[in-house]
Design a protein around this motif. Structure first.
Motif, PDB file in Angstrom:
ATOM      1  N   LEU A 151       0.835  -1.210   0.000  1.00 60.44           N
ATOM      2  CA  LEU A 151       0.000   0.000   0.000  1.00 60.44           C
ATOM      3  C   LEU A 151       0.865   1.254   0.000  1.00 60.44           C
ATOM      4  CD1 LEU A 151      -2.822  -0.986   2.531  1.00 60.44           C
ATOM      5  CD2 LEU A 151      -3.054  -0.676   0.062  1.00 60.44           C
ATOM      6  N   SER A 152       1.959   1.208   0.759  1.00 62.55           N
ATOM      7  CA  SER A 152       2.872   2.342   0.801  1.00 62.55           C
ATOM      8  C   SER A 152       3.493   2.600  -0.567  1.00 62.55           C
ATOM      9  CB  SER A 152       3.976   2.078   1.831  1.00 62.55           C
ATOM     10  OG  SER A 152       4.934   3.112   1.815  1.00 62.55           O
ATOM     11  N   GLU A 153       3.897   1.529  -1.246  1.00 58.12           N
ATOM     12  CA  GLU A 153       4.493   1.675  -2.577  1.00 58.12           C
ATOM     13  C   GLU A 153       3.465   2.159  -3.596  1.00 58.12           C
ATOM     14  OE1 GLU A 153       6.981  -1.389  -4.082  1.00 58.12           O
ATOM     15  OE2 GLU A 153       7.804  -1.889  -2.123  1.00 58.12           O
ATOM     16  N   ALA A 154       2.218   1.711  -3.458  1.00 61.81           N
ATOM     17  CA  ALA A 154       1.156   2.169  -4.361  1.00 61.81           C
ATOM     18  C   ALA A 154       0.917   3.667  -4.185  1.00 61.81           C
ATOM     19  CB  ALA A 154      -0.128   1.392  -4.090  1.00 61.81           C
ATOM     20  N   ASN A 155       0.892   4.114  -2.932  1.00 59.33           N
ATOM     21  CA  ASN A 155       0.712   5.548  -2.660  1.00 59.33           C
ATOM     22  C   ASN A 155       1.887   6.362  -3.182  1.00 59.33           C
ATOM     23  OD1 ASN A 155      -1.743   5.140  -1.345  1.00 59.33           O
ATOM     24  ND2 ASN A 155      -0.775   4.877   0.661  1.00 59.33           N
ATOM     25  N   THR A 156       3.092   5.815  -3.022  1.00 59.72           N
ATOM     26  CA  THR A 156       4.289   6.496  -3.524  1.00 59.72           C
ATOM     27  C   THR A 156       4.255   6.613  -5.044  1.00 59.72           C
ATOM     28  OG1 THR A 156       5.600   5.672  -1.660  1.00 59.72           O
ATOM     29  CG2 THR A 156       6.804   6.424  -3.604  1.00 59.72           C
ATOM     30  N   ALA A 157       3.820   5.545  -5.716  1.00 59.84           N
ATOM     31  CA  ALA A 157       3.733   5.558  -7.181  1.00 59.84           C
ATOM     32  C   ALA A 157       2.707   6.592  -7.660  1.00 59.84           C
ATOM     33  CB  ALA A 157       3.360   4.178  -7.700  1.00 59.84           C
ATOM     34  N   LEU A 158       1.564   6.645  -6.968  1.00 59.05           N
ATOM     35  CA  LEU A 158       0.516   7.605  -7.327  1.00 59.05           C
ATOM     36  C   LEU A 158       1.008   9.035  -7.145  1.00 59.05           C
ATOM     37  CD1 LEU A 158      -2.440   7.936  -8.214  1.00 59.05           C
ATOM     38  CD2 LEU A 158      -3.078   7.936  -5.786  1.00 59.05           C
ATOM     39  N   ARG A 159       1.674   9.259  -6.022  1.00 64.14           N
ATOM     40  CA  ARG A 159       2.189  10.603  -5.756  1.00 64.14           C
ATOM     41  C   ARG A 159       3.281  10.990  -6.760  1.00 64.14           C
ATOM     42  NH1 ARG A 159       5.395  13.058  -0.493  1.00 64.14           N
ATOM     43  NH2 ARG A 159       6.828  14.186  -1.815  1.00 64.14           N
ATOM     44  N   SER A 160       4.154  10.026  -7.087  1.00 63.62           N
ATOM     45  CA  SER A 160       5.226  10.291  -8.051  1.00 63.62           C
ATOM     46  C   SER A 160       4.656  10.671  -9.412  1.00 63.62           C
ATOM     47  CB  SER A 160       6.135   9.071  -8.184  1.00 63.62           C
ATOM     48  OG  SER A 160       6.773   8.773  -6.963  1.00 63.62           O
ATOM     49  N   THR A 161       3.564  10.019  -9.796  1.00 63.53           N
ATOM     50  CA  THR A 161       2.905  10.347 -11.064  1.00 63.53           C
ATOM     51  C   THR A 161       2.375  11.774 -11.042  1.00 63.53           C
ATOM     52  OG1 THR A 161       2.259   8.037 -11.373  1.00 63.53           O
ATOM     53  CG2 THR A 161       1.076   9.683 -12.668  1.00 63.53           C
ATOM     54  N   PHE A 162       1.714  12.141  -9.927  1.00 63.23           N
ATOM     55  CA  PHE A 162       1.157  13.486  -9.795  1.00 63.23           C
ATOM     56  C   PHE A 162       2.257  14.541  -9.788  1.00 63.23           C
ATOM     57  CE2 PHE A 162      -0.343  16.984  -7.021  1.00 63.23           C
ATOM     58  CZ  PHE A 162      -1.390  17.433  -7.814  1.00 63.23           C
ATOM     59  N   VAL A 163       3.330  14.272  -9.024  1.00 61.77           N
ATOM     60  CA  VAL A 163       4.462  15.205  -8.977  1.00 61.77           C
ATOM     61  C   VAL A 163       5.110  15.335 -10.352  1.00 61.77           C
ATOM     62  CG1 VAL A 163       6.807  15.508  -8.062  1.00 61.77           C
ATOM     63  CG2 VAL A 163       4.942  14.886  -6.521  1.00 61.77           C
ATOM     64  N   GLY A 164       5.216  14.219 -11.068  1.00 60.01           N
ATOM     65  CA  GLY A 164       5.780  14.248 -12.414  1.00 60.01           C
ATOM     66  C   GLY A 164       4.980  15.127 -13.358  1.00 60.01           C
ATOM     67  N   LEU A 165       3.651  15.067 -13.256  1.00 56.28           N
ATOM     68  CA  LEU A 165       2.798  15.910 -14.092  1.00 56.28           C
ATOM     69  C   LEU A 165       3.001  17.390 -13.759  1.00 56.28           C
ATOM     70  CD1 LEU A 165      -0.523  13.825 -14.055  1.00 56.28           C
ATOM     71  CD2 LEU A 165       1.037  14.138 -15.988  1.00 56.28           C
ATOM     72  N   CYS A 166       3.140  17.691 -12.465  1.00 56.44           N
ATOM     73  CA  CYS A 166       3.383  19.079 -12.046  1.00 56.44           C
ATOM     74  C   CYS A 166       4.722  19.585 -12.580  1.00 56.44           C
ATOM     75  CB  CYS A 166       3.345  19.197 -10.523  1.00 56.44           C
ATOM     76  SG  CYS A 166       1.722  18.953  -9.790  1.00 56.44           S
ATOM     77  N   VAL A 167       5.754  18.743 -12.453  1.00 56.94           N
ATOM     78  CA  VAL A 167       7.086  19.121 -12.927  1.00 56.94           C
ATOM     79  C   VAL A 167       7.086  19.286 -14.447  1.00 56.94           C
ATOM     80  CG1 VAL A 167       9.488  18.352 -13.132  1.00 56.94           C
ATOM     81  CG2 VAL A 167       8.264  18.055 -10.976  1.00 56.94           C
ATOM     82  N   LEU A 168       6.342  18.423 -15.148  1.00 56.41           N
ATOM     83  CA  LEU A 168       6.232  18.540 -16.606  1.00 56.41           C
ATOM     84  C   LEU A 168       5.596  19.871 -16.989  1.00 56.41           C
ATOM     85  CD1 LEU A 168       6.440  17.293 -19.451  1.00 56.41           C
ATOM     86  CD2 LEU A 168       4.185  16.262 -19.062  1.00 56.41           C
ATOM     87  N   SER A 169       4.556  20.261 -16.269  1.00 55.59           N
ATOM     88  CA  SER A 169       3.889  21.548 -16.534  1.00 55.59           C
ATOM     89  C   SER A 169       4.853  22.710 -16.330  1.00 55.59           C
ATOM     90  CB  SER A 169       2.678  21.711 -15.613  1.00 55.59           C
ATOM     91  OG  SER A 169       1.758  20.664 -15.796  1.00 55.59           O
ATOM     92  N   ILE A 170       5.638  22.629 -15.265  1.00 55.15           N
ATOM     93  CA  ILE A 170       6.619  23.688 -14.992  1.00 55.15           C
ATOM     94  C   ILE A 170       7.696  23.703 -16.075  1.00 55.15           C
ATOM     95  CG2 ILE A 170       8.433  24.436 -13.408  1.00 55.15           C
ATOM     96  CD1 ILE A 170       6.680  23.371 -11.116  1.00 55.15           C
ATOM     97  N   GLY A 171       8.128  22.509 -16.495  1.00 48.62           N
ATOM     98  CA  GLY A 171       9.157  22.419 -17.532  1.00 48.62           C
ATOM     99  C   GLY A 171       8.717  23.034 -18.849  1.00 48.62           C
ATOM    100  N   ILE A 172       7.476  22.764 -19.239  1.00 48.96           N
ATOM    101  CA  ILE A 172       6.950  23.335 -20.480  1.00 48.96           C
ATOM    102  C   ILE A 172       6.812  24.852 -20.350  1.00 48.96           C
ATOM    103  CG2 ILE A 172       4.938  23.419 -22.009  1.00 48.96           C
ATOM    104  CD1 ILE A 172       4.479  20.452 -21.335  1.00 48.96           C
TER     105      ILE A 172
END
Length: 275
Positions: free
Chosen positions: A6-27
Motif C-alpha cells: 500500500l505504501s508503494e502504491a501511494n508512492t507511485a501515485l504521488r510520483s505520477t502526480f508530482v511528475g505531471l506538475c514538474v512537466l507543466s513547470i518544464g513546459i
C-alpha cells in the motif's frame, strides 16, 4: 507485506502526480527562458500574454510541490527522531527486558520493522527491485511465500527472551541513518524556502500584468508588492525567481558531498569520545 504494498502504491501515485506538475513547470519554463532572451518582447511565441499564461500554469503547479516539500521534510525529521528514540530505548537490550509499551511502539510498525530486524536498517522486498513481468504467476506466488517466511524468521529470532533487540553494530548503522534522514529533512526545508521565494517572485509578474493600473489597485495588491511600483515589483520578482532557481541546482549537486563530510566529521568525533 500489505502495508508495504500500500505504501508503494501511494508512492507511485504521488510520483505520477508530482511528475505531471514538474512537466507543466518544464513546459512553462520555455517561455520564461525565452523572456530572458527578450524573445517575448518581439511578439513571437505568443508574446507577453503567452508568458503570463505560462507563469500562471507554473504557479498553479508549484502549489502542490511546495506542500510535498514541507511534508517530506517533516517526514524525514520524524523518521530521524523515531530512529534515535528506538536506539536509545532498545540498543543493547534483551527481548525480555523490553517493556510491552516499547515493543508495541517500535516492533510492530512497517517503518521500524526494518530498523529492528535488519542489520542494514532497511528492508527491500523482492518486488521493490523492479517490475515482475518476466515472472509467471506461480513463481511470483512462491516469491511472496518466501518473503513471508523470511519475515517470520526475523520476528522469531528477535522474539527469543535472550535475543539482543539492537546490537551495538546495528545501533551505529541506525545512528548514521538517523543523521542522514535529519539532514535530508533540513535540505527539504531549504528546497521549500528557495521555491517559495521563486513562487512569490514570479507571482508578482502575473499580479502586475492583470492589475496594471496602479491608481486603481486594491490595498492588498500594494501590500503584496511590498510598496514597490509595478515595474520594480515585476523586475525584483523575476530576479528573485531566477536567483532561487539558480541556487537550487547548486544545493542539489553539492549536498551529497556536504552530507558525507558532516557524517565523516561526526563519526570521527564519536570515535575520539569512545577512545
Amino acid at each position: 507485506l500489505t502495508a508495504s504494498l500500500l505504501s508503494e502504491a501511494n508512492t507511485a501515485l504521488r510520483s505520477t502526480f508530482v511528475g505531471l506538475c514538474v512537466l507543466s513547470i518544464g513546459i512553462s519554463f520555455f517561455w520564461l527562458f525565452a523572456n530572458s532572451l527578450h524573445v517575448t518582447e518581439a511578439g513571437w511565441i505568443g508574446g507577453l500574454p503567452a508568458l503570463i499564461h505560462a507563469l500562471t500554469v507554473m504557479e498553479i503547479a508549484m502549489v502542490p510541490l511546495l506542500y510535498c516539500m514541507i511534508k517530506d521534510a517533516s517526514k524525514a525529521i520524524g523518521k530521524s527522531n523515531t530512529i534515535q528514540a528506538l536506539v536509545e530505548k532498545l540498543s543493547g537490550k534483551n527481548k525480555k527486558d523490553v517493556t510491552e509499551e516499547d515493543a508495541k511502539q517500535f516492533m510492530t510498525d512497517l517503518e521500524t520493522y526494518a530498523f529492528v530486524m535488519k542489520k542494514s536498517g532497511s528492508w527491500t522486498p523482492f518486488w521493490a527491485g523492479g517490475p515482475l513481468s518476466s515472472a509467471d504467476a506461480m513463481a511470483e506466488e512462491k516469491m511472496v511465500v518466501k518473503e513471508i517466511e523470511a519475515i517470520e524468521q526475523d520476528i522469531q529470532a528477535k522474539s527469543k527472551p535472550d535475543a539482543i533487540v539492537i546490537s551495538t553494530e546495528q545501533a551505529r548503522t541506525l545512528e548514521v541513518l538517523s543523521n542522514i534522514s535529519r539532514m535530508e529533512g533540513y535540505r527539504e526545508y531549504i528546497y521549500f524556502l528557495l521555491n517559495f521565494i521563486a513562487f512569490y517572485g514570479y507571482l508578482l509578474g502575473v499580479v502586475v500584468y492583470y492589475f496594471d493600473d496602479e491608481e486603481k489597485q486594491h490595498e492588498s495588491i500594494r501590500y503584496l508588492k511590498m510598496g514597490y511600483s509595478n515595474a520594480d515589483a515585476d523586475w525584483a520578482g523575476n530576479f528573485a525567481g531566477d536567483l532561487m532557481w539558480t541556487i537550487e541546482p547548486i544545493v542539489i549537486l553539492l549536498s551529497p558531498a556536504f552530507f558525507a563530510m558532516l557524517l565523516k566529521s561526526a563519526g570521527a568525533k564519536k570515535k575520539v569520545k569512545s577512545d
